[in-house]
Design an enzyme around this catalytic site. Sequence first.
Site, PDB file in Angstrom:
ATOM      1  N   GLN A 149      17.304  25.742  91.673  1.00 45.39           N
ATOM      2  CA  GLN A 149      17.360  24.601  90.751  1.00 45.39           C
ATOM      3  C   GLN A 149      17.085  25.040  89.312  1.00 45.39           C
ATOM      4  O   GLN A 149      16.126  25.759  89.049  1.00 45.39           O
ATOM      5  CB  GLN A 149      16.358  23.523  91.189  1.00 45.39           C
ATOM      6  CG  GLN A 149      16.412  22.252  90.382  1.00 45.39           C
ATOM      7  CD  GLN A 149      17.763  21.533  90.467  1.00 45.39           C
ATOM      8  OE1 GLN A 149      18.318  21.358  91.547  1.00 45.39           O
ATOM      9  NE2 GLN A 149      18.295  21.133  89.326  1.00 45.39           N
TER      10      GLN A 149
ATOM     11  N   LYS B 236      18.819  16.345  97.118  1.00 45.96           N
ATOM     12  CA  LYS B 236      19.730  17.299  97.770  1.00 45.96           C
ATOM     13  C   LYS B 236      19.263  17.576  99.207  1.00 45.96           C
ATOM     14  O   LYS B 236      20.064  17.594 100.141  1.00 45.96           O
ATOM     15  CB  LYS B 236      19.784  18.612  96.965  1.00 45.96           C
ATOM     16  CG  LYS B 236      20.554  18.459  95.666  1.00 45.96           C
ATOM     17  CD  LYS B 236      20.355  19.622  94.707  1.00 45.96           C
ATOM     18  CE  LYS B 236      21.039  19.316  93.371  1.00 45.96           C
ATOM     19  NZ  LYS B 236      20.795  20.354  92.345  1.00 45.96           N
TER      20      LYS B 236
ATOM     21  N   ASP C 224      26.654  26.488  94.194  1.00 45.36           N
ATOM     22  CA  ASP C 224      26.632  25.894  92.847  1.00 45.36           C
ATOM     23  C   ASP C 224      27.798  26.412  91.997  1.00 45.36           C
ATOM     24  O   ASP C 224      28.109  25.836  90.956  1.00 45.36           O
ATOM     25  CB  ASP C 224      25.315  26.255  92.134  1.00 45.36           C
ATOM     26  CG  ASP C 224      24.350  25.079  92.055  1.00 45.36           C
ATOM     27  OD1 ASP C 224      24.784  23.938  92.311  1.00 45.36           O
ATOM     28  OD2 ASP C 224      23.167  25.303  91.733  1.00 45.36           O
TER      29      ASP C 224
END
Length: 295
Positions: A95, A51, A118
């Site tokens: 994460q 990412k 997200d």
Amino acid sequence: MNLIDGKAIAQRINEETRAAIAELKSRGITPGLAVVVVGDDPASHAYVKSKEKTSLDLGMHSVKRDMPATTTQEELLAVVRALNADPAVHGILVQSPPPKHIDERAVVDAIDPRKDVDGFHPINVAKVAMGDASAFVPCTPLGCQRLLIESGIETSGANVVVLGRSMIVGKPMAFLLMNKGRGGDATVTVAHSRTRNLAEVCRGADILIAAIGQPEFVKADMVKEGAVVIDVGINRVADPTSAKGSKLVGDVAFAEVAPKCRAITPVPGGVGPMTIAMLMHNTVLAARRIGISPK
Ligand code: NDP
């Protein structure tokens, strides 16, 4: 059978994102993505690395917070609050999964919903369910929907079976497909570990989306002739023939299912690259909406 090349489609989308970033930069706004990782889980570190790499490659401002496994809940929340307040950061993700002593729900709730690229904050979850265009949509289901659109696969009126009901993939996927509009308007069935006659339910699908985390679970007898299959699964299994001793497989037994399909995604090279491309896309959206950046 048509192979849906997620890698190529993701590359095309990333080029659009690169152009959008250049345009924003010309107006004094550098989209910024902050990625927080806690602990030493190797898969999490691999995801975070790719990412970070993609965001830098596309010209974004990238922030990485690598925190030890001993990080307390309060320390993590303090980092999230600081990123919420940082005008150079437009997108924040923590994460998953964090270490066991961390309350992941509380951490996600602490992210400013306007920076929740997200799409896991309750406000964005609700907006996705409502079909509100201002939602941040979770990257994996958004990527699956985009794969269908880019591959010219009509969802309107189609019978879609989503295998898996997680908040990250299955549920938002089902909402996207049932919502009105392009890439939606489908008749959606969500199946899970308690579903009766699972093979029969799956055989009813014009489009089958597998997201269960069970290596090669979907066999040929669960798939209708001419169906479209999107394989979200990423499972590492032993492979004595490879140098590494292991390989990645999806939730679908590709070799036996592919010959029956109108189109199918491979693993790797299908949904995976799309997830990252959608994260970059969402960060640009956030930068456009928030709009301020001293960079
Ligand atoms: P979860 O473990 O959170 O959810 C799995 C879901 O599958 C649950 O709803 C579970 O049912 C269902 N399930 C599990 N086993 C069976 C079974 N034997 N029969 C029917 N249903 C079953 O997984 P995620 O949604 O987070 O991830 C799913 C897969 O997608 C994983 O392989 C993951 O690695 C991959 N993934 C890939 C991404 C990408 O970028 N390509 C991103 C995110 C995930 P129940 O609710 O009843 O327990």
